[in-house]
Scaffold this motif. Sequence first.
Motif, mmCIF file in Angstrom:
data_model
loop_
_atom_site.group_PDB
_atom_site.id
_atom_site.type_symbol
_atom_site.label_atom_id
_atom_site.label_comp_id
_atom_site.label_asym_id
_atom_site.label_seq_id
_atom_site.Cartn_x
_atom_site.Cartn_y
_atom_site.Cartn_z
ATOM 1 N N LEU B 166 0.702 -1.069 -0.111
ATOM 2 C CA LEU B 166 -0.225 0.165 -0.039
ATOM 3 C C LEU B 166 0.660 1.316 0.006
ATOM 4 C CD1 LEU B 166 -2.816 -1.214 2.446
ATOM 5 C CD2 LEU B 166 -2.928 -0.728 -0.006
ATOM 6 N N LYS B 197 -5.101 -0.346 -8.409
ATOM 7 C CA LYS B 197 -5.544 0.682 -7.289
ATOM 8 C C LYS B 197 -6.101 1.863 -7.758
ATOM 9 C CE LYS B 197 -1.647 -1.047 -4.389
ATOM 10 N NZ LYS B 197 -0.862 -1.839 -5.398
ATOM 11 N N GLU B 199 -9.060 2.682 -8.189
ATOM 12 C CA GLU B 199 -10.406 3.278 -7.508
ATOM 13 C C GLU B 199 -9.888 4.278 -6.531
ATOM 14 O OE1 GLU B 199 -13.209 3.144 -9.208
ATOM 15 O OE2 GLU B 199 -11.979 2.470 -10.597
ATOM 16 N N SER B 200 -8.616 3.810 -5.999
ATOM 17 C CA SER B 200 -8.171 4.573 -4.662
ATOM 18 C C SER B 200 -7.610 5.696 -5.060
ATOM 19 C CB SER B 200 -7.082 3.496 -3.927
ATOM 20 O OG SER B 200 -7.512 2.509 -4.044
ATOM 21 N N VAL B 262 -1.417 4.583 -0.750
ATOM 22 C CA VAL B 262 -2.686 4.465 -1.015
ATOM 23 C C VAL B 262 -3.660 4.662 0.052
ATOM 24 C CG1 VAL B 262 -4.485 2.509 -1.889
ATOM 25 C CG2 VAL B 262 -2.067 2.674 -2.903
ATOM 26 N N VAL B 263 -4.920 5.438 -0.565
ATOM 27 C CA VAL B 263 -6.004 5.743 0.539
ATOM 28 C C VAL B 263 -7.378 5.032 -0.052
ATOM 29 C CG1 VAL B 263 -5.037 7.375 1.744
ATOM 30 C CG2 VAL B 263 -6.354 7.938 -0.092
ATOM 31 N N LYS B 264 -8.342 4.595 0.629
ATOM 32 C CA LYS B 264 -9.405 3.934 0.097
ATOM 33 C C LYS B 264 -10.050 4.794 -1.125
ATOM 34 C CE LYS B 264 -9.643 -0.352 1.211
ATOM 35 N NZ LYS B 264 -9.974 -0.563 2.449
ATOM 36 N N SER B 265 -10.325 5.949 -0.837
ATOM 37 C CA SER B 265 -11.001 6.670 -2.055
ATOM 38 C C SER B 265 -10.800 8.209 -1.914
ATOM 39 C CB SER B 265 -12.604 6.341 -1.920
ATOM 40 O OG SER B 265 -13.019 7.551 -1.167
ATOM 41 N N ARG B 266 -10.634 8.526 -2.919
ATOM 42 C CA ARG B 266 -10.303 10.187 -3.179
ATOM 43 C C ARG B 266 -11.293 10.994 -2.123
ATOM 44 N NH1 ARG B 266 -9.053 10.432 -9.175
ATOM 45 N NH2 ARG B 266 -7.606 8.903 -9.061
#
Lengths: 276, 276, 276
Positions: B166, B197, B199-200, B262-266
């Motif tokens: 990640l 990734k 989507e993240s 990486v973060v789950k979503s913007r």
Amino acid sequence: MIALLTDFGEKDYFVASLKAVILSINPRVKIVDISHEIEAYNRLEAAFLLKAVAPYFPRGTIFLAVVDPGVGSDRKIIMIKGKKHFFVGPDNGILIPAAEEEGLIEVRELRAEKYFLSSWSQTFEGRDKMAPAVAWLSRGVPFESFGPIATGWEKLVLPAPSFLPLEIRAEIIHCDRFGNLVTTIPVQPFLDWFKEKKESGLILRCQKRRWPLQYVSAFAYGLSRQPLILPGSSGFMEIAWKEASAASRLGIKAGDKITIKVVKSRNNLNKNKAGK
Amino acid sequence: MIALLTDFGEKDYFVASLKAVILSINPRVKIVDISHEIEAYNRLEAAFLLKAVAPYFPRGTIFLAVVDPGVGSDRKIIMIKGKKHFFVGPDNGILIPAAEEEGLIEVRELRAEKYFLSSWSQTFEGRDKMAPAVAWLSRGVPFESFGPIATGWEKLVLPAPSFLPLEIRAEIIHCDRFGNLVTTIPVQPFLDWFKEKKESGLILRCQKRRWPLQYVSAFAYGLSRQPLILPGSSGFMEIAWKEASAASRLGIKAGDKITIKVVKSRNNLNKNKAGK
Amino acid sequence: MIALLTDFGEKDYFVASLKAVILSINPRVKIVDISHEIEAYNRLEAAFLLKAVAPYFPRGTIFLAVVDPGVGSDRKIIMIKGKKHFFVGPDNGILIPAAEEEGLIEVRELRAEKYFLSSWSQTFEGRDKMAPAVAWLSRGVPFESFGPIATGWEKLVLPAPSFLPLEIRAEIIHCDRFGNLVTTIPVQPFLDWFKEKKESGLILRCQKRRWPLQYVSAFAYGLSRQPLILPGSSGFMEIAWKEASAASRLGIKAGDKITIKVVKSRNNLNKNKAGK
């Protein structure tokens, strides 16, 4: 080959104009840039650099040097045939030290208008008169065709140091990209003077400040806590600092007067309150 | 063809001296400047630039790279015959990443004094030893003539990033003229890592600060309110800012460590208090 | 001959990459640098310099100009066949003033992928698409081969001055290395306007400040206590200061609006509280 030395900088169209004019007349000539970053209007720096670099250029190279605060006035443009090279530029002294070093054969005044651009400005004679002249010269037009023999020209003398038994008084003539300070002290006379004094230490004085000074033959042998003096690649002694800028460490710049003094022993000196 | 890479700057006579020496020996060789604005003594920057640009040069090009704090010491001068090009310079690692990229055939130590200038200084071996050697090499003197096979040489390894599931930990290796920050992350491994990734969101961390980071394939597609990460032209990912300097906006410079996370979503990220 | 104008700076590998690509395709072409120090993304400055210098280049010269904030987007790349030269660059207007000055014969869109490098990045189309195209063009590939006739292109108009009976309103378009301020006022119209006003004095206004302004035909004839206006070498009037930087003395910079006003007599003006 034509070699260019100017104070035009790199960001404008000035240097490109010279090249465009030269290559329009002689598309096959090789053009080499010496520097275009001479400090604006600094004739002494131009004269010094030209003298330092000219001996390395092939026989027959034509040097065009343009540092020309008098552009557009009635100052002359001169062309010099030296023993090894040609020199072209304004009659303000910048060509003289380099040309005298190799020996002058003839000096002419650039006057033949048929070798100028068809129209010329009073603000850019480098492009409009000198560049076409050097291009025609490089194409084989005889040196005699460009104008009459000059009856006199501006001198420019690089400042000379004074050697006394226990000190040398000199000047900083140029600060290079690394912050090395090029002095007016030629290498060989310095080495002769220093030979009998190897047991002693040296100190550097500038204005009221003083520093112990280490003589080395190459940067790599220097300590990193004090200024060094070493034989520079231009034929003059340089004040330097190992992997750092002597100019910023010492606060010394081009034009400053310096004194290099002998002291009996390094130990004595180091005991004193040396340095800034 | 001879290509030059140095930390000599443009204002002095240093680069012109190299060219003068080369052209005195081989008047017909083509000389190309890669850069003379390498930060003084910065071997890593020199190695990086040489590696980035070498593949674009024609087969047979001779690279002369001089970033040489050890000049005048007993450090060796090496000549490398690679699979496509020749590389000449001080034995301090700057040639190695570029040469290893294409593959080494043979490494020699430059020792044959007959290919040096007749007198040489200890402060400018680039002019006095290396420049004449590359000029003679370009004139057809066999590679074997310049000295014995080298038995070892200094390595210099460009720092490599760590890829974790990640996050990527990397370094800024170069800040270019536009303020784009070239990372040590090669493009293809990044794209492979990032593929799953998409989507993240990404965040950039440097020291204790963090910013949302937008992946784009070209500058023009970036937002102008946050840093971008995009495939750079040197083969490495770059941190950039649309029509502005990422270096000054972010306060990041060459040598700094960075983390890309990486973060789950913007959306999540943007809700947080991101940025400076 | 190929002439390069970019905002790439001198310290990176960008310019060298262009040259390496060009010389790999056409080892014999001559490459001349116009400038690589255009302010980053400044299209107006690029357009001005290209227009100023292009007329001096030999017939057939190919100009490659890359100031390209839209790189990697769908902005087109255009190739222009002018009456005397070729011009290649992004379709953002930078080529247009120079090309229109000599007259356009044909404009094409660069699309033929067989003249690109085999792989290309979206961040450096100058190296990957434009450089190989100009190299192939210089080797004799017909102009028609590079893509279809362009149906439209971005315009870029250099700002024009307003001539009123007693004043001229204009703009500073470029500040050169010496601090000379190049205005948007063409030389000949200025001289015509000024002819009948020789008895009067001039004043320069910028924002709320005003200075007496001396008209001279060359730097050397100027006083050193006030700004000068003189015919510049690029075909435009320039505001200058004798052996000093007008830009720093006056605090005026590229982009600033100025007014040049006639006053009845110099004496009147000098009695007033003029200047800063």
